[in-house]
Design a protein around this motif. Structure first.
Motif, PDB file in Angstrom:
ATOM      1  N   VAL A 119      68.254  41.944  36.268  1.00 42.79           N
ATOM      2  CA  VAL A 119      68.736  41.768  34.898  1.00 42.79           C
ATOM      3  C   VAL A 119      70.129  41.143  34.902  1.00 42.79           C
ATOM      4  O   VAL A 119      70.449  40.273  34.083  1.00 42.79           O
ATOM      5  CB  VAL A 119      68.740  43.122  34.155  1.00 42.79           C
ATOM      6  CG1 VAL A 119      69.419  42.999  32.803  1.00 42.79           C
ATOM      7  CG2 VAL A 119      67.308  43.626  33.982  1.00 42.79           C
ATOM      8  N   GLU A 159      69.731  37.394  35.684  1.00 39.60           N
ATOM      9  CA  GLU A 159      69.163  36.658  34.546  1.00 39.60           C
ATOM     10  C   GLU A 159      70.166  36.561  33.404  1.00 39.60           C
ATOM     11  O   GLU A 159      70.256  35.526  32.729  1.00 39.60           O
ATOM     12  CB  GLU A 159      67.884  37.342  34.077  1.00 39.60           C
ATOM     13  CG  GLU A 159      66.742  37.274  35.089  1.00 39.60           C
ATOM     14  CD  GLU A 159      65.511  38.010  34.611  1.00 39.60           C
ATOM     15  OE1 GLU A 159      65.587  38.673  33.548  1.00 39.60           O
ATOM     16  OE2 GLU A 159      64.468  37.936  35.279  1.00 39.60           O
ATOM     17  N   LEU A 160      70.922  37.624  33.177  1.00 40.46           N
ATOM     18  CA  LEU A 160      71.886  37.628  32.079  1.00 40.46           C
ATOM     19  C   LEU A 160      73.016  36.649  32.345  1.00 40.46           C
ATOM     20  O   LEU A 160      73.370  35.829  31.489  1.00 40.46           O
ATOM     21  CB  LEU A 160      72.440  39.039  31.880  1.00 40.46           C
ATOM     22  CG  LEU A 160      73.436  39.231  30.737  1.00 40.46           C
ATOM     23  CD1 LEU A 160      72.769  38.956  29.398  1.00 40.46           C
ATOM     24  CD2 LEU A 160      74.014  40.645  30.757  1.00 40.46           C
ATOM     25  N   GLU A 201      71.210  43.658  22.653  1.00 38.82           N
ATOM     26  CA  GLU A 201      70.158  44.656  22.877  1.00 38.82           C
ATOM     27  C   GLU A 201      70.596  45.682  23.909  1.00 38.82           C
ATOM     28  O   GLU A 201      70.347  46.884  23.752  1.00 38.82           O
ATOM     29  CB  GLU A 201      68.878  43.961  23.338  1.00 38.82           C
ATOM     30  CG  GLU A 201      67.719  44.921  23.562  1.00 38.82           C
ATOM     31  CD  GLU A 201      66.467  44.201  24.008  1.00 38.82           C
ATOM     32  OE1 GLU A 201      65.455  44.877  24.262  1.00 38.82           O
ATOM     33  OE2 GLU A 201      66.506  42.958  24.105  1.00 38.82           O
ATOM     34  N   ILE A 202      71.263  45.214  24.969  1.00 42.53           N
ATOM     35  CA  ILE A 202      71.713  46.145  26.003  1.00 42.53           C
ATOM     36  C   ILE A 202      72.740  47.120  25.445  1.00 42.53           C
ATOM     37  O   ILE A 202      72.699  48.325  25.701  1.00 42.53           O
ATOM     38  CB  ILE A 202      72.286  45.366  27.201  1.00 42.53           C
ATOM     39  CG1 ILE A 202      71.157  44.650  27.947  1.00 42.53           C
ATOM     40  CG2 ILE A 202      73.041  46.287  28.149  1.00 42.53           C
ATOM     41  CD1 ILE A 202      71.636  43.751  29.056  1.00 42.53           C
ATOM     42  N   TRP A 243      70.394  39.257  24.210  1.00 47.17           N
ATOM     43  CA  TRP A 243      70.169  40.205  25.291  1.00 47.17           C
ATOM     44  C   TRP A 243      71.358  41.157  25.412  1.00 47.17           C
ATOM     45  O   TRP A 243      71.187  42.370  25.601  1.00 47.17           O
ATOM     46  CB  TRP A 243      69.970  39.453  26.598  1.00 47.17           C
ATOM     47  CG  TRP A 243      69.238  40.251  27.645  1.00 47.17           C
ATOM     48  CD1 TRP A 243      69.043  41.595  27.666  1.00 47.17           C
ATOM     49  CD2 TRP A 243      68.595  39.745  28.816  1.00 47.17           C
ATOM     50  NE1 TRP A 243      68.345  41.973  28.774  1.00 47.17           N
ATOM     51  CE2 TRP A 243      68.045  40.853  29.507  1.00 47.17           C
ATOM     52  CE3 TRP A 243      68.450  38.478  29.350  1.00 47.17           C
ATOM     53  CZ2 TRP A 243      67.360  40.720  30.695  1.00 47.17           C
ATOM     54  CZ3 TRP A 243      67.758  38.350  30.540  1.00 47.17           C
ATOM     55  CH2 TRP A 243      67.224  39.441  31.191  1.00 47.17           C
ATOM     56  N   GLN A 244      72.549  40.640  25.324  1.00 44.18           N
ATOM     57  CA  GLN A 244      73.743  41.477  25.400  1.00 44.18           C
ATOM     58  C   GLN A 244      73.774  42.477  24.250  1.00 44.18           C
ATOM     59  O   GLN A 244      74.130  43.652  24.427  1.00 44.18           O
ATOM     60  CB  GLN A 244      74.990  40.600  25.394  1.00 44.18           C
ATOM     61  CG  GLN A 244      76.282  41.343  25.662  1.00 44.18           C
ATOM     62  CD  GLN A 244      77.478  40.409  25.619  1.00 44.18           C
ATOM     63  OE1 GLN A 244      77.576  39.557  24.746  1.00 44.18           O
ATOM     64  NE2 GLN A 244      78.395  40.566  26.550  1.00 44.18           N
ATOM     65  N   ALA A 273      70.113  33.301  23.616  1.00 42.42           N
ATOM     66  CA  ALA A 273      69.409  34.279  24.440  1.00 42.42           C
ATOM     67  C   ALA A 273      70.380  35.263  25.087  1.00 42.42           C
ATOM     68  O   ALA A 273      70.103  36.464  25.165  1.00 42.42           O
ATOM     69  CB  ALA A 273      68.595  33.556  25.514  1.00 42.42           C
ATOM     70  N   PHE A 274      71.531  34.763  25.520  1.00 41.70           N
ATOM     71  CA  PHE A 274      72.526  35.631  26.165  1.00 41.70           C
ATOM     72  C   PHE A 274      73.064  36.672  25.193  1.00 41.70           C
ATOM     73  O   PHE A 274      73.122  37.869  25.505  1.00 41.70           O
ATOM     74  CB  PHE A 274      73.663  34.775  26.717  1.00 41.70           C
ATOM     75  CG  PHE A 274      74.835  35.576  27.218  1.00 41.70           C
ATOM     76  CD1 PHE A 274      74.794  36.198  28.453  1.00 41.70           C
ATOM     77  CD2 PHE A 274      75.984  35.712  26.442  1.00 41.70           C
ATOM     78  CE1 PHE A 274      75.867  36.938  28.911  1.00 41.70           C
ATOM     79  CE2 PHE A 274      77.062  36.443  26.894  1.00 41.70           C
ATOM     80  CZ  PHE A 274      76.996  37.063  28.133  1.00 41.70           C
TER      81      PHE A 274
END
Length: 394
Positions: free
Chosen positions: A48, A51-52, A135-136, A132-133, A128-129
């Motif tokens: 992860v 990918e991040l 969401e984390i 995702w950030q 996307a970054f």
């Protein structure tokens, strides 16, 4: 393309590929260190993390490629001059523009790559970054809360639990919520459990105390200039719930994440959806960002022309020419600083947007004029007496 062009272009392309990848890897390494805590402290997998942070690479390449185009072009042509290869080529009758043809081809390829990055890859990777950030930090808050650790959920919410039972119940909870500006809340509870909610995970607290500091304005009869006072409000409860996914920054109405200028396409920047209710300040920023994306890739061509003007307009020796090299490097540094300044000015005041295009086009045009021999520039004429002295006795 002649054999000579292929010879120069091969050196330029190999050097550009090596320098760009190496510099991007270095920048990626330095920037990715701030995400190490996601792996070490919050239990996320190393895949992860890769990918991040890999989503940041397109933006790195978009910034680095014009600079490496300048560095590689200047280095290769200065080396050719120092090895007397340019002297031989000039003696064969090749003009400055004929010698510059491989570098111009490489610069145009860099411009095309920069446009692909700026108009497509960078907005997609940034969106996307940040998704995702977000969401984390918010939607995965349940796995980020660890026992015995002060866990930060977003920038303004901290949760601490002394230990966790086997059934998932948290014991000895401290929660500090600073999402409401000017009125931070601290909650102490004996137990709690993280459960799913409509906007993401929430923690349900049992048998606790809620403490909030509020600013109280001075009374009407107070003398002018009296500062407001603070008041501590304490409330005991048997059950209370706090939404962990709702953060005060980066969200819009209904808890939706607000997308910044880097995530939006050119069409969204120039014609934002009225339903987004974008503030006027962000509208100016969006318009400036759109013009900067359209103009900045031209820096690859402009910087390449500056390097050619530096390398071809003078004679370099093995132990000389340092002043000319320093001048070319200083010009590019000044251009980068001006680019940052004009971008910030245009974001504040859209009337400054033409400066973005001037900064992108003017260096290349001026460098092309220098490569052409500065036509129209007044030249000093040599007087006959000086000419005779210069020739010397026969």
């Amino acid at each position: 393309m002649t054999r000579l062009d292929r010879y120069i272009f091969r050196q330029l392309a190999v050097a550009l590929l090596a320098v760009t990848i190496g510099l991007a890897a270095l920048v990626w390494l330095t920037q990715s260190l701030r995400f190490i805590e996601l792996v070490l402290d919050r239990g996320l997998s190393f895949l992860v993390f890769i990918e991040l942070t890999g989503l940041l690479l397109p933006s790195f390449f978009a910034v680095i490629l014009p600079i490496t185009t300048f560095v590689v072009t200047l280095f290769v042509y200065v080396r050719l001059s120092a090895d007397r290869e340019l002297v031989v080529m000039r003696a064969a009758g090749l003009s400055h523009w004929r010698l510059a043809r491989p570098a111009l081809l490489l610069a145009l390829i860099s411009v095309g790559i920069c446009y692909v990055l700026a108009l497509w890859l960078v907005p997609a990777s940034q969106a996307a970054f940040r998704a995702w950030q977000f969401e984390i930090r918010n939607q995965l808050a349940a796995i980020l809360v660890q026992e015995g650790v002060f866990s930060s959920v977003g920038d303004d919410l901290t949760v601490y639990a002394r230990y966790r039972d086997r059934d998932g119940t948290l014991r000895g909870i401290l929660l500090h919520d600073a999402r409401e500006r000017g009125a931070p809340v601290t909650i102490l509870a004996e137990a709690g459990r993280i459960t799913p909610g409509p906007n993401g995970p929430r923690v349900t607290l049992e048998n606790g105390e809620r403490q909030q500091i509020e600013r109280v304005p001075p009374p009407a009869h107070a003398p002018p200039g009296t500062p407001p006072t603070t008041r501590l409000t304490v409330l005991s409860f048997s059950e209370n719930s706090v939404d962990l996914a709702r953060t005060s920054r980066g969200t819009g109405e209904g808890g939706d994440r607000y997308r910044n200028a880097q995530e939006r396409t050119i069409d969204e920047l120039l014609h934002p959806d009225p339903a987004d209710r974008v503030p006027e300040r962000d509208l100016r920023r969006f318009k400036a960002e759109a013009h900067q994306r359209l103009a900045t890739p031209l820096n690859a061509l402009g910087f390449g022309l500056v390097a050619l003007a530096t390398a071809l307009s003078g004679q370099f020796r093995r132990h000389g020419g340092g002043l000319r090299l320093f001048t070319g490097i200083a010009v590019v540094i000044v251009l980068l600083a001006l680019g940052l300044m004009t971008g910030n000015l245009a974001a504040r005041q859209n009337a400054m947007i033409p400066l973005i295009w001037v900064n992108a086009l003017a260096p290349g045009l001026l460098a092309a004029w220098v490569i052409s021999g500065m036509p129209g520039w007044p030249r000093r004429r040599i007087r006959p007496a000086q000419q005779g002295q210069a020739s010397g006795p026969a």
